[in-house]
Every structure is written in C-alpha cells, then in structure tokens.
Design an enzyme around this catalytic site. Structure first.
Site, short mmCIF file in Angstrom:
data_model
loop_
_atom_site.label_atom_id
_atom_site.label_comp_id
_atom_site.label_asym_id
_atom_site.label_seq_id
_atom_site.Cartn_x
_atom_site.Cartn_y
_atom_site.Cartn_z
N TYR A 13 75.17 44.68 88.03
CA TYR A 13 76.63 44.70 88.19
C TYR A 13 77.11 45.87 89.04
O TYR A 13 78.30 46.06 89.22
CB TYR A 13 77.30 44.77 86.80
N GLY A 14 76.17 46.65 89.57
CA GLY A 14 76.57 47.85 90.30
C GLY A 14 75.76 48.08 91.56
O GLY A 14 75.73 47.24 92.46
N LEU A 16 72.77 47.87 92.34
CA LEU A 16 71.64 47.00 92.65
C LEU A 16 72.06 45.68 93.30
O LEU A 16 71.21 44.90 93.74
CB LEU A 16 70.82 46.72 91.39
N GLU A 90 66.80 53.37 86.29
CA GLU A 90 67.91 53.43 85.33
C GLU A 90 67.72 54.49 84.24
O GLU A 90 68.58 54.65 83.38
CB GLU A 90 68.14 52.06 84.70
#
Length: 178
Positions: A13-14, A16, A90
């Site tokens: 959602y960001g 990536l 992450e």
C-alpha cells in the site's frame, strides 16, 4: 512452477507499489503483479517519520468517530525468497512492522483474496496514530506526493535499528534506551 505454487499473496500500500521508491525490490524478485486491490474493511493508514506509510492494526480510541478508509494498494504473488527480502526491508526482526493477514478486494474482479500485509507493530501503533493526528491524519492512499518526501534507508541517520529509532524519537522525543 514449484515456486509459483509456494507464492504468498502480499498486499502493498506504500513504497512497494509500482512506480514508488521500493518497487524495484519486488520487480527484481520476479514477483508477479496480481492486480490493484483495496482492503475489504476500513482501516487506518498514516504517514510517519521519513514519509513512511503505516497501516495500523489497532482499533481507534473510543473518542474517535472515524471508521477509517478502504486502503488502496496492489497485490503480488511473492516467492518465499522474496518474502524474506520484504521482511528484512520492513524490519520484521526489529519490531517495526508485523506481517499479518488481511482481506483485500481485487479491483475489476470484485473477488476477495486473503493476503499478507505489513502493519505497524502493535507495540507502538496506537501512539503513532495519535501522534500523527488521529483520524485527521488518516489517508486512504499513499500517493506520489507522499513518496516525494520519502527518505530511503540509505539516506537515514545511521543506527542499529534505523526506522525503529526514528519512530521512537518521533513518538517520544528521545532515543530508546539500550
């Protein structure tokens, strides 16, 4: 074919997503794009230190009237090796994010898919939500405007835990004790 059978569906959602700063990691791993998707249930997404996006696992405080947003992102079929690389990016081993199961809806197909996603670690998620501004800071999509302010790990202050250190300073104004 064996690797495809062992693939894990991952919702990003960001940074990536395609065209965003960390997408080359997914592209280099050969992780196939499975479609644009959004969370099946409303969730909270905030932008924290270094313009890093955080999907939050915690419920909002009772004083909040926000129901959250359906979070836009992308779905990928990720090999076991690529999953190890994503976990490292992450900061799973440092407690920055937790990889957890979420239900997403693939756009155009309107089918629900169970996928893994990286959520802010529960040990600081609520404090991060509050510090960012609570429901007023929630967004439904991490955009190129957010990514333009993103600071990649190679340009962050050195330290044993990088982003985790920045989160602690962001939330509490001091470095964590050793």
């Amino acid at each position: 074919m064996e690797e495809a059978a062992a693939a894990t569906m991952v919702f990003v959602y960001g940074t990536l997503k395609r065209g965003f700063p960390n997408h080359p990691l997914l592209a280099a791993s050969g992780s196939p794009f499975a479609g644009a998707a959004s969370t099946a249930a409303p969730a909270s997404l905030v932008v924290g230190p270094y313009s890093v996006p955080f999907l939050l696992p915690c419920r909002r405080p009772r004083s909040s009237s926000s129901a959250g947003h359906l979070i836009s992102g992308e779905l990928y079929a990720v090999s076991p090796r690529a999953l190890v690389d994503l976990d490292a990016l992450e900061g799973i081993h440092l407690g920055v994010y937790e990889r957890r199961r979420v239900t997403v809806i693939v756009e155009g197909e309107e089918v629900e898919v169970e996928a893994e996603a990286y959520l802010a670690h529960k040990s600081y998620a609520e404090a991060l939500w509050l510090h960012c501004g609570g429901e007023a800071a929630e967004i439904g999509e991490y955009t190129m405007d957010h990514a333009a302010r993103y600071v990649p790990p190679s340009r962050r202050s050195p330290g044993a835990s990088g982003l985790m250190h920045a989160i602690h300073v962001f939330l509490f104004g001091t470095s964590p004790s050793p």
